[in-house]
Design a protein around this motif. Structure first.
Motif, PDB file in Angstrom:
ATOM      1  N   TYR A 230      43.132 -17.629  15.588  1.00 18.63           N
ATOM      2  CA  TYR A 230      43.913 -16.170  15.631  1.00 18.63           C
ATOM      3  C   TYR A 230      42.714 -15.479  14.860  1.00 18.63           C
ATOM      4  N   GLY A 231      41.696 -15.602  14.616  1.00 14.63           N
ATOM      5  CA  GLY A 231      40.820 -14.527  15.288  1.00 14.63           C
ATOM      6  C   GLY A 231      39.392 -14.954  13.577  1.00 14.63           C
ATOM      7  N   GLY A 232      39.464 -15.986  12.747  1.00 13.35           N
ATOM      8  CA  GLY A 232      39.342 -16.296  11.833  1.00 13.35           C
ATOM      9  C   GLY A 232      37.411 -16.201  12.062  1.00 13.35           C
ATOM     10  N   TRP A 233      37.031 -16.428  10.587  1.00 14.67           N
ATOM     11  CA  TRP A 233      35.619 -16.623  11.135  1.00 14.67           C
ATOM     12  C   TRP A 233      34.334 -17.842  10.405  1.00 14.67           C
ATOM     13  N   LEU A 234      33.522 -18.862  10.727  1.00 15.13           N
ATOM     14  CA  LEU A 234      33.033 -19.364   9.861  1.00 15.13           C
ATOM     15  C   LEU A 234      32.032 -18.900   9.662  1.00 15.13           C
ATOM     16  N   GLU A 235      31.462 -19.301   7.687  1.00 15.38           N
ATOM     17  CA  GLU A 235      30.820 -19.118   6.740  1.00 15.38           C
ATOM     18  C   GLU A 235      29.452 -20.410   7.845  1.00 15.38           C
ATOM     19  N   CYS A 236      27.987 -19.582   8.127  1.00 19.81           N
ATOM     20  CA  CYS A 236      26.971 -20.242   8.156  1.00 19.81           C
ATOM     21  C   CYS A 236      26.998 -20.426   6.066  1.00 19.81           C
ATOM     22  N   ASN A 237      26.981 -21.583   6.049  1.00 21.85           N
ATOM     23  CA  ASN A 237      26.636 -21.452   4.145  1.00 21.85           C
ATOM     24  C   ASN A 237      25.231 -21.932   3.952  1.00 21.85           C
ATOM     25  N   THR A 238      24.407 -21.656   4.062  1.00 22.04           N
ATOM     26  CA  THR A 238      23.285 -22.093   3.284  1.00 22.04           C
ATOM     27  C   THR A 238      23.155 -23.575   2.377  1.00 22.04           C
ATOM     28  N   SER A 239      24.531 -23.367   1.479  1.00 26.41           N
ATOM     29  CA  SER A 239      24.376 -24.364  -0.252  1.00 26.41           C
ATOM     30  C   SER A 239      23.452 -25.501   0.122  1.00 26.41           C
ATOM     31  N   ALA A 240      24.023 -25.890   1.967  1.00 26.88           N
ATOM     32  CA  ALA A 240      24.178 -27.328   2.267  1.00 26.88           C
ATOM     33  C   ALA A 240      22.520 -27.829   2.316  1.00 26.88           C
ATOM     34  N   LEU A 241      21.847 -26.686   2.573  1.00 30.23           N
ATOM     35  CA  LEU A 241      20.338 -27.080   2.226  1.00 30.23           C
ATOM     36  C   LEU A 241      19.626 -27.127   0.722  1.00 30.23           C
ATOM     37  N   ARG A 242      20.332 -26.416  -0.261  1.00 29.81           N
ATOM     38  CA  ARG A 242      20.131 -26.300  -1.198  1.00 29.81           C
ATOM     39  C   ARG A 242      20.306 -27.762  -2.395  1.00 29.81           C
ATOM     40  N   LYS A 243      21.038 -27.775  -1.499  1.00 29.28           N
ATOM     41  CA  LYS A 243      21.751 -29.496  -2.286  1.00 29.28           C
ATOM     42  C   LYS A 243      21.435 -30.616  -1.505  1.00 29.28           C
ATOM     43  N   GLY A 244      20.793 -30.395  -0.494  1.00 31.00           N
ATOM     44  CA  GLY A 244      19.832 -31.860  -0.385  1.00 31.00           C
ATOM     45  C   GLY A 244      19.700 -32.199   1.564  1.00 31.00           C
ATOM     46  N   LEU A 245      21.117 -30.758   2.520  1.00 30.61           N
ATOM     47  CA  LEU A 245      21.194 -31.564   3.346  1.00 30.61           C
ATOM     48  C   LEU A 245      20.221 -30.751   4.766  1.00 30.61           C
ATOM     49  N   ASP A 246      20.742 -31.505   5.622  1.00 33.99           N
ATOM     50  CA  ASP A 246      19.350 -30.818   6.505  1.00 33.99           C
ATOM     51  C   ASP A 246      19.867 -30.033   7.632  1.00 33.99           C
ATOM     52  N   GLU A 247      21.504 -29.247   7.429  1.00 32.20           N
ATOM     53  CA  GLU A 247      21.949 -28.430   8.272  1.00 32.20           C
ATOM     54  C   GLU A 247      22.791 -27.673   6.992  1.00 32.20           C
ATOM     55  N   PRO A 248      22.376 -26.506   7.666  1.00 34.37           N
ATOM     56  CA  PRO A 248      23.970 -25.715   6.819  1.00 34.37           C
ATOM     57  C   PRO A 248      25.048 -26.407   6.839  1.00 34.37           C
ATOM     58  N   TYR A 249      26.219 -25.687   6.180  1.00 35.51           N
ATOM     59  CA  TYR A 249      27.664 -26.224   6.710  1.00 35.51           C
ATOM     60  C   TYR A 249      27.721 -24.934   7.770  1.00 35.51           C
ATOM     61  N   PRO A 250      28.370 -25.463   8.534  1.00 37.89           N
ATOM     62  CA  PRO A 250      28.642 -26.663   9.293  1.00 37.89           C
ATOM     63  C   PRO A 250      28.011 -27.094  10.438  1.00 37.89           C
ATOM     64  N   ALA A 251      27.592 -28.098  10.619  1.00 37.74           N
ATOM     65  CA  ALA A 251      26.635 -29.133  11.026  1.00 37.74           C
ATOM     66  C   ALA A 251      26.362 -28.420  12.666  1.00 37.74           C
ATOM     67  N   ARG A 252      25.382 -28.954  13.402  1.00 42.04           N
ATOM     68  CA  ARG A 252      25.148 -28.717  15.395  1.00 42.04           C
ATOM     69  C   ARG A 252      26.181 -28.738  15.236  1.00 42.04           C
ATOM     70  N   PRO A 253      26.368 -30.130  15.514  1.00 48.52           N
ATOM     71  CA  PRO A 253      27.786 -30.578  16.874  1.00 48.52           C
ATOM     72  C   PRO A 253      29.179 -29.587  16.218  1.00 48.52           C
ATOM     73  N   VAL A 254      29.229 -28.804  15.192  1.00 50.73           N
ATOM     74  CA  VAL A 254      30.702 -28.424  14.971  1.00 50.73           C
ATOM     75  C   VAL A 254      29.708 -27.230  15.071  1.00 50.73           C
ATOM     76  N   ALA A 255      28.861 -26.420  14.941  1.00 53.08           N
ATOM     77  CA  ALA A 255      28.353 -24.939  15.263  1.00 53.08           C
ATOM     78  C   ALA A 255      28.590 -25.208  16.916  1.00 53.08           C
TER      79      ALA A 255
END
Length: 312
Positions: free
Chosen positions: A211-236
Motif C-alpha cells: 500500500y506504499g507505507g514506510w517503516l521508520e528506522c527507530n534509534t530508540s532501540a539503541l538507547r534502550k540497550g539493543l544492538d540494532e535499531p528497530y527493525p533488526a537486520r533480518p527484518v530490514a
C-alpha cells in the motif's frame, strides 16, 4: 536535511517523557533538524488501558485528562508550526494505539477531524490488550495471556499489527519489531523462531510495501540497550528486498534524546546498502488553506546530506 518523524515531550506525555514541547523544537533546530514530526500519543479510552504510572493519584482523573491533553497538544503544535516556520518544517501527527480493534475508528476520527494533522504512526504497544514495552512484569503478563511462550506472544503481536495495518494503512509504521525489546533474547534472529513468526513478519512487510507505507528506522532501540535499531537486520533486509522505503526517527521523549544514536543509526542503514531516507513536506506551511489538509509531498534525502546537516 536532518529530521525525525517520531517525537514526544513531557508536556504532553507526562510520566515517561520530559521537557516542554517548544523546548524540544528549539533544541531540534539547534541540532540542524530541518523537519520535525510531532507525534504525541493518542488518547486512550478505558481505565484498563492506563499504565501503572497513571494510576495515582486517581485513574479516573488520569483517564479524563487524556482527550483534553490531545486537544491542547494540537493547538500548541499549530502555534509552534507558525512561530518557527522560518527555521524548521514542522509536521503535526500523533502516535496511534491498537490496544483493541476499537481503537481503529478513534484513530481515523482523530486524523480526519483535524485538518492540521498530517499523519499518524501505526504503532503497536500491546498484545492481547497488555503492554509489551513498559516493564518485564507486564511483558510476562502479556506472554501468559497469549499462550505462555514467547513464540506465541510474537505471533499475537504480529497478527494484531497486521489487523492494524489492514484497518488503517498508516503512512509510517512505528518501531515495527518493538516486541523484541523485553524478550529474553532481544537480538535473536526472528527467522529462528517457529515458521509462524517469520511468516507473519514477511506477510506484514509485504502488506506495507503493497500500500506504499514506510517503516521508520527507530534509534530508540539503541538507547534502550539493543544492538540494532528497530527493525533488526533480518527484518530490514527483507523489507528492502521487497522494495520498502525507510524514514528515520529518534523517538525522543525529551531534549536529551533528540538525535540520540543518530550516527549509529545511519551507519546501520548504510551497512544495509541504504543510500536515501524518506520524509514528508507540506504543500502549505505553516497552517492549512480552506480548512483542508495540506498535500504531502514525499521527499528523498541522501544519507550523506542528512549527516552533513546534523550538528552533534
Amino acid at each position: 536535511m536532518a529530521f525525525t518523524m517520531h517525537s514526544h515531550s513531557g508536556q504532553f506525555c507526562p510520566g515517561h517523557a520530559k521537557d516542554q514541547l517548544e523546548d524540544v523544537v528549539k533544541h531540534a533546530i539547534s541540532l540542524g533538524y530541518k523537519t520535525l514530526g510531532l507525534t504525541e500519543h493518542m488518547p486512550r479510552t478505558e481505565l484498563s488501558d492506563l499504565y501503572p504510572e497513571e494510576l495515582t493519584p486517581s485513574p479516573e482523573t488520569s483517564l479524563a485528562e487524556l482527550m483534553p491533553r490531545h486537544t491542547a497538544y494540537i493547538l500548541e503544535a499549530q502555534r509552534l508550526q507558525h512561530k518557527y516556520a522560518s527555521e524548521i518544517h514542522i509536521l503535526i501527527g500523533f502516535e496511534g494505539e491498537w490496544i483493541r480493534a476499537e481503537y481503529g475508528p478513534l484513530t481515523q476520527q482523530l486524523f480526519l477531524e483535524a485538518p492540521c494533522i498530517d499523519y499518524f504512526l501505526g504503532s503497536i504497544h500491546h498484545a492481547s490488550g497488555i503492554g509489551i514495552d513498559f516493564d518485564k512484569e507486564m511483558y510476562l503478563r502479556a506472554q501468559e495471556a497469549c499462550g505462555g511462550t514467547e513464540e506465541k506472544l510474537f505471533e499475537v503481536y504480529f497478527d494484531e499489527q497486521f489487523d492494524m495495518l489492514r484497518a488503517l494503512k498508516p503512512r509510517i509504521v512505528g518501531h515495527f519489531d518493538l516486541i523484541r525489546l523485553l524478550s529474553d533474547e532481544p537480538g535473536r534472529d526472528l527467522r529462528e523462531w517457529n515458521e509462524g513468526v517469520w511468516e507473519k513478519v514477511v506477510r506484514n512487510l509485504e502488506f506495507v510495501v503493497g500500500y506504499g507505507g514506510w517503516l521508520e528506522c527507530n534509534t530508540s532501540a539503541l538507547r534502550k540497550g539493543l544492538d540494532e535499531p528497530y527493525p533488526a537486520r533480518p527484518v530490514a533486509e527483507k523489507f528492502l528486498s521487497l522494495g520498502g522505503k525507510f524514514t528515520f526517527s529518534d523517538d525522543s521523549h525529551g531534549i536529551a534524546q533528540v538525535a540520540t544514536n543518530y550516527t549509529r543509526g545511519l551507519d546501520y542503514l548504510e551497512s544495509l546498502g541504504v543510500k536515501e531516507l524518506w520524509t514528508l513536506e507540506r504543500s502549505t506551511h505553516p497552517g492549512t488553506q480552506n480548512g483542508e489538509k495540506a498535500k504531502l509531498i514525499e521527499k528523498s534525502v541522501a544519507i550523506s546530506e542528512f549527516r552533513a546537516c546534523l550538528k552533534l
